[in-house]
Design an enzyme around this catalytic site. Structure first.
Site, PDB file in Angstrom:
ATOM      1  N   LYS A   1      21.618  -0.062  12.968  1.00 23.85           N
ATOM      2  CA  LYS A   1      20.968  -0.536  11.604  1.00 23.85           C
ATOM      3  C   LYS A   1      21.687  -1.737  11.056  1.00 23.85           C
ATOM      4  O   LYS A   1      21.130  -2.708  10.667  1.00 23.85           O
ATOM      5  CB  LYS A   1      21.378   0.681  10.525  1.00 23.85           C
ATOM      6  CG  LYS A   1      20.502   0.337   9.420  1.00 23.85           C
ATOM      7  CD  LYS A   1      21.036   1.200   8.186  1.00 23.85           C
ATOM      8  CE  LYS A   1      22.449   0.984   7.781  1.00 23.85           C
ATOM      9  NZ  LYS A   1      22.955   1.592   6.549  1.00 23.85           N
TER      10      LYS A   1
ATOM     11  N   ASP B   1      17.348   2.852   7.082  1.00 26.64           N
ATOM     12  CA  ASP B   1      18.367   3.833   6.637  1.00 26.64           C
ATOM     13  C   ASP B   1      17.861   5.211   5.892  1.00 26.64           C
ATOM     14  O   ASP B   1      16.746   5.349   6.259  1.00 26.64           O
ATOM     15  CB  ASP B   1      19.059   2.807   5.304  1.00 26.64           C
ATOM     16  CG  ASP B   1      18.029   2.517   4.128  1.00 26.64           C
ATOM     17  OD1 ASP B   1      16.921   2.915   4.190  1.00 26.64           O
ATOM     18  OD2 ASP B   1      18.568   2.229   2.992  1.00 26.64           O
TER      19      ASP B   1
END
Length: 220
Positions: free
Chosen positions: A120, A138
């Protein structure tokens, strides 16, 4: 959600916010990398509060290493998991100096090889610093992808892969920002604000949340 609905979904989000940006504050690719690493299990607001003074002094890996772990902790002690994060930031700064000449690499594998940097974080840096069409999933994007039917998946990676396949041009560059902001401010975890959602008619979530005044009138 079919292709026509997906195009309309992003067209409406783009109309409302033509040039979305990360809410993390940064001054260059390195400080962006640090900010994203610090943001795990923390809010952008909390990270920004801690890093404003830090980034005014420290904006390169060499300066961060010179500051040292204890010096960094003094700046970020209000952020959750600050001990581990401080250790990782110093280590990743040393690695950038040793392997990349103090520069942030424009390469996913090299980014993910840095201490404390996962997929991420790498996606955010590639997108925001280098303009890559990546999808940094997320908790907000995971929720929006599943709740709306845009990109359902049981894991973060599954949602990312679905977005990779389904998000069309010209929306790919900014898609993850639109989705994060939508999840943060409208499609909230506990009570999605469906009554003011610009894409409510395209979304499969049921039942839609009524306006606060209407909910207040309901008994129980």
């Amino acid at each position: 959600m079919n292709r026509a609905a997906i195009v309309e979904f992003f067209a409406r989000l783009a109309e409302a916010n033509p040039a979305p940006e990360t809410e993390l504050e940064y001054v260059n690719a390195y400080t962006l990398l640090v900010a994203v690493a610090l943001s795990a299990q923390a809010t952008d607001v909390g990270v920004n509060k801690a890093t404003r003074a830090l980034f005014a002094e420290v904006d390169t890996p060499a300066k961060m290493v010179a500051l040292g772990e204890e010096g960094l902790k003094a700046h970020i002690k209000t952020i959750g998991l600050f001990n581990t994060k401080a250790k990782n930031v110093i280590a990743l700064s040393q690695t950038l100096i040793e392997r990349h000449g103090g520069e942030v690499p424009e390469d996913r594998a090299a980014l993910e090889a840095l201490p404390g940097v996962g997929r991420k974080t790498a996606n955010v840096v590639l997108n925001c610093a280098f303009g890559h069409e990546t999808f940094a999933v997320d908790t907000h994007i995971f929720r929006v992808g599943n709740r709306t039917g845009l990109a359902p998946g049981k894991t973060v990676l599954a949602v990312e892969q679905k977005l990779e396949k389904r998000v069309p041009q010209p929306f790919r560059l900014h898609a993850h920002h639109w989705l994060i902001l939508h999840g943060r401010y409208i499609c909230k975890a506990r009570t999605p604000e469906c009554w003011r959602c610009p894409v409510a008619d395209l979304c499969r979530y049921r039942p839609k949340t009524p306006p606060p005044a209407e909910r207040a009138r309901k008994p129980g």
